[in-house]
Design a protein around this motif. Structure first.
Motif, PDB file in Angstrom:
ATOM      1  N   GLU A 182      54.970  38.289 123.844  1.00  0.00           N
ATOM      2  CA  GLU A 182      54.884  39.736 123.613  1.00  0.00           C
ATOM      3  C   GLU A 182      55.212  40.091 122.159  1.00  0.00           C
ATOM      4  N   SER A 183      55.781  39.159 121.443  1.00  0.00           N
ATOM      5  CA  SER A 183      56.139  39.407 120.036  1.00  0.00           C
ATOM      6  C   SER A 183      54.957  39.205 119.096  1.00  0.00           C
ATOM      7  N   THR A 184      53.818  38.767 119.655  1.00  0.00           N
ATOM      8  CA  THR A 184      52.671  38.474 118.797  1.00  0.00           C
ATOM      9  C   THR A 184      52.213  39.691 117.983  1.00  0.00           C
ATOM     10  N   PRO A 185      52.090  40.924 118.568  1.00  0.00           N
ATOM     11  CA  PRO A 185      51.659  42.084 117.758  1.00  0.00           C
ATOM     12  C   PRO A 185      52.590  42.354 116.575  1.00  0.00           C
ATOM     13  N   GLU A 186      53.914  42.257 116.827  1.00  0.00           N
ATOM     14  CA  GLU A 186      54.866  42.468 115.723  1.00  0.00           C
ATOM     15  C   GLU A 186      54.683  41.403 114.656  1.00  0.00           C
ATOM     16  N   MET A 187      54.431  40.184 115.111  1.00  0.00           N
ATOM     17  CA  MET A 187      54.222  39.096 114.175  1.00  0.00           C
ATOM     18  C   MET A 187      52.971  39.326 113.336  1.00  0.00           C
ATOM     19  N   ILE A 188      51.911  39.827 113.995  1.00  0.00           N
ATOM     20  CA  ILE A 188      50.667  40.113 113.267  1.00  0.00           C
ATOM     21  C   ILE A 188      50.902  41.190 112.212  1.00  0.00           C
ATOM     22  N   LEU A 189      51.720  42.202 112.545  1.00  0.00           N
ATOM     23  CA  LEU A 189      52.019  43.267 111.591  1.00  0.00           C
ATOM     24  C   LEU A 189      52.762  42.715 110.369  1.00  0.00           C
ATOM     25  N   LYS A 190      53.740  41.864 110.628  1.00  0.00           N
ATOM     26  CA  LYS A 190      54.486  41.280 109.515  1.00  0.00           C
ATOM     27  C   LYS A 190      53.567  40.388 108.675  1.00  0.00           C
ATOM     28  N   LEU A 191      52.703  39.645 109.357  1.00  0.00           N
ATOM     29  CA  LEU A 191      51.770  38.791 108.624  1.00  0.00           C
ATOM     30  C   LEU A 191      50.801  39.630 107.803  1.00  0.00           C
ATOM     31  N   SER A 192      50.394  40.765 108.353  1.00  0.00           N
ATOM     32  CA  SER A 192      49.502  41.670 107.625  1.00  0.00           C
ATOM     33  C   SER A 192      50.153  42.159 106.337  1.00  0.00           C
ATOM     34  N   ASN A 193      51.438  42.501 106.418  1.00  0.00           N
ATOM     35  CA  ASN A 193      52.161  42.942 105.218  1.00  0.00           C
ATOM     36  C   ASN A 193      52.241  41.826 104.185  1.00  0.00           C
ATOM     37  N   ASP A 218      60.222  40.145 105.806  1.00  0.00           N
ATOM     38  CA  ASP A 218      59.119  39.981 106.760  1.00  0.00           C
ATOM     39  C   ASP A 218      58.926  38.510 107.114  1.00  0.00           C
ATOM     40  N   TYR A 219      59.026  37.658 106.108  1.00  0.00           N
ATOM     41  CA  TYR A 219      58.844  36.229 106.365  1.00  0.00           C
ATOM     42  C   TYR A 219      59.968  35.689 107.242  1.00  0.00           C
ATOM     43  N   ILE A 220      61.190  36.109 106.929  1.00  0.00           N
ATOM     44  CA  ILE A 220      62.321  35.679 107.754  1.00  0.00           C
ATOM     45  C   ILE A 220      62.142  36.166 109.187  1.00  0.00           C
ATOM     46  N   GLY A 221      61.629  37.416 109.330  1.00  0.00           N
ATOM     47  CA  GLY A 221      61.375  37.948 110.670  1.00  0.00           C
ATOM     48  C   GLY A 221      60.388  37.085 111.442  1.00  0.00           C
ATOM     49  N   LEU A 222      59.342  36.611 110.750  1.00  0.00           N
ATOM     50  CA  LEU A 222      58.373  35.721 111.396  1.00  0.00           C
ATOM     51  C   LEU A 222      59.040  34.426 111.847  1.00  0.00           C
ATOM     52  N   GLU A 223      59.882  33.870 110.990  1.00  0.00           N
ATOM     53  CA  GLU A 223      60.538  32.617 111.336  1.00  0.00           C
ATOM     54  C   GLU A 223      61.559  32.797 112.457  1.00  0.00           C
ATOM     55  N   GLN A 224      62.210  33.954 112.493  1.00  0.00           N
ATOM     56  CA  GLN A 224      63.157  34.215 113.567  1.00  0.00           C
ATOM     57  C   GLN A 224      62.457  34.264 114.920  1.00  0.00           C
ATOM     58  N   MET A 225      61.235  34.803 114.930  1.00  0.00           N
ATOM     59  CA  MET A 225      60.465  34.807 116.170  1.00  0.00           C
ATOM     60  C   MET A 225      60.114  33.383 116.598  1.00  0.00           C
ATOM     61  N   ARG A 226      59.841  32.550 115.595  1.00  0.00           N
ATOM     62  CA  ARG A 226      59.441  31.173 115.922  1.00  0.00           C
ATOM     63  C   ARG A 226      60.624  30.334 116.397  1.00  0.00           C
ATOM     64  N   PHE A 227      61.769  30.488 115.723  1.00  0.00           N
ATOM     65  CA  PHE A 227      62.917  29.657 116.060  1.00  0.00           C
ATOM     66  C   PHE A 227      63.752  30.196 117.224  1.00  0.00           C
ATOM     67  N   ASN A 228      63.619  31.496 117.499  1.00  0.00           N
ATOM     68  CA  ASN A 228      64.415  32.133 118.560  1.00  0.00           C
ATOM     69  C   ASN A 228      65.907  31.916 118.330  1.00  0.00           C
ATOM     70  N   ASP A 229      66.586  31.313 119.295  1.00  0.00           N
ATOM     71  CA  ASP A 229      68.039  31.179 119.228  1.00  0.00           C
ATOM     72  C   ASP A 229      68.490  29.987 118.387  1.00  0.00           C
ATOM     73  N   VAL A 255      62.243  30.385  99.882  1.00  0.00           N
ATOM     74  CA  VAL A 255      62.582  30.741 101.263  1.00  0.00           C
ATOM     75  C   VAL A 255      61.702  29.955 102.223  1.00  0.00           C
ATOM     76  N   GLU A 256      60.414  29.922 101.929  1.00  0.00           N
ATOM     77  CA  GLU A 256      59.483  29.174 102.766  1.00  0.00           C
ATOM     78  C   GLU A 256      59.874  27.703 102.836  1.00  0.00           C
ATOM     79  N   ASN A 257      60.257  27.142 101.698  1.00  0.00           N
ATOM     80  CA  ASN A 257      60.632  25.738 101.649  1.00  0.00           C
ATOM     81  C   ASN A 257      61.848  25.446 102.533  1.00  0.00           C
ATOM     82  N   SER A 258      62.793  26.398 102.595  1.00  0.00           N
ATOM     83  CA  SER A 258      63.993  26.204 103.407  1.00  0.00           C
ATOM     84  C   SER A 258      63.653  26.084 104.882  1.00  0.00           C
TER      85      SER A 258
END
Length: 338
Positions: A182-193, A218-229, A255-258
């Motif tokens: 369900e987080s995919t739309p939010e992820m798409i928005l962040k990716l769009s930005n 925005d990038y950190i937000g995308l990674e947080q969705m991917r890594f979850n907890d 940041v991406e490299n980390s």
């Protein structure tokens, strides 16, 4: 042609008045000056159009000295002939009737060589000015070529960063799509930005630091969705005003490299990020956990950002990268003074 004629006419008048000093006959002085003119003109043109450009300017000093000596001897002989002409035709072989000025051979030679020297010096100055202009024009062309080359290299580096960054982000999004999250739309928005930043903002010479920070979030937000907890991120921004501008995409690759090369340790990928601004200086620091057995390869991202820093902030930055068995640290200090 007109300038030459006018100039030599002025020299003739100068000679006439100069050699008429102490002599009541201006006509006599004019005749002597007229006979002296071919010698003066010939000596001057040999100096200006042959000796200076062919030997002095080209630094062929030995030949310049030899041929100058030849010119001096020949011209002196012709001046002596002029004095002899004065004695024969103007004074009727009566030495006492000669123009007083023409009796002094040193004075006559001085008058001739004064004209030659003044014109030669003026011509040499012209050559030097033209050479200076050519040198400046050449330096300008070289600088323009170097600038274009640097711009092309910078654009090439940006082109490498964009696909690299986009590839990693799309991989994350692909995983979400497979999970039908369900987080995919939010992820798409962040990716769009982020894509808007990559496509339209990154080509600008500078962007607001606030924009770079927002896209890092925005990038950190995308990674947080991917890594979850399994992700723990600390991001602090201190003393950074809205007026600060930097070159785009300076911090985001770190940041991406980390996230790309970081590793989960004790159940968490730990990322600590801080941006601190002080007196036209920016201190950027990021640290992430890693595993002991991880390969030392960092991909093209860090190498490209090092090259961009060298091109954009040469002698105005320090970059310190430290790694050990369990962590990877990057400290970047930028001096924003131009």
């Amino acid at each position: 042609m007109f300038f030459h004629t006018a100039f030599w006419s002025a020299v003739l008048i100068f000679y006439s008045y100069f050699f008429s000093i102490g002599n009541t006959s201006f006509e006599n002085a004019f005749s002597f000056s007229l006979f002296l003119m071919p010698t003066t003109i010939a000596t001057t043109y040999v100096s200006v159009y042959k000796l200076i450009p062919d030997y002095l300017i080209t630094k062929r000093y030995l030949r310049f000295a030899i041929y100058s000596s030849y010119t001096l001897v020949i011209s002196a002989y012709l001046v002596m002939a002029s004095v002899f002409f004065s004695l024969i035709y103007l004074s009727g072989f009566e030495y006492s009737e000669m123009n007083p000025a023409t009796k002094n051979i040193i004075l006559v030679l001085g008058a001739v060589y004064l004209i030659v020297f003044v014109i030669s010096a003026f011509k040499l100055l012209q050559y030097n000015l033209k050479q200076t202009q050519r040198t400046k024009a050449l330096e300008t062309k070289i600088l323009e070529a170097q600038l274009k080359l640097k711009e092309q290299e910078l654009n090439y580096l940006k082109m490498q960063i964009h696909p690299h960054f986009l590839f990693n982000t799309l991989n994350t999004m692909y995983g979400f799509a497979l999970q039908k999250s369900e987080s995919t739309p939010e992820m798409i928005l962040k990716l769009s930005n982020l894509l808007d930043y990559l496509l339209y903002q990154v080509d600008k010479p500078k962007v607001a630091l606030a924009e770079e920070i927002n896209h890092i979030k925005d990038y950190i937000g995308l990674e947080q969705m991917r890594f979850n907890d399994t992700l723990n991120v600390s991001f602090e921004v201190k003393n950074c005003s809205k007026d600060i501008s930097i070159a785009p995409m300076l911090f985001l690759p770190f940041v991406e490299n980390s996230f790309k090369h970081g590793a989960i340790k004790d159940g968490k990928l730990q990322v600590f990020l801080e941006i601190n601004c002080e007196d036209e200086r920016i201190h950027f620091y990021i640290e992430n956990t890693r595993q002991k057995q991880e390969s030392s390869s960092k991909g093209i991202g860090l190498e490209n950002i090092k090259k961009r820093l060298e091109m954009l902030y040469k002698n105005r930055y320090t970059l310190d990268i430290k790694e050990n068995e369990y962590s990877f640290k990057v400290a970047l200090n930028l001096d924003l003074h131009d």
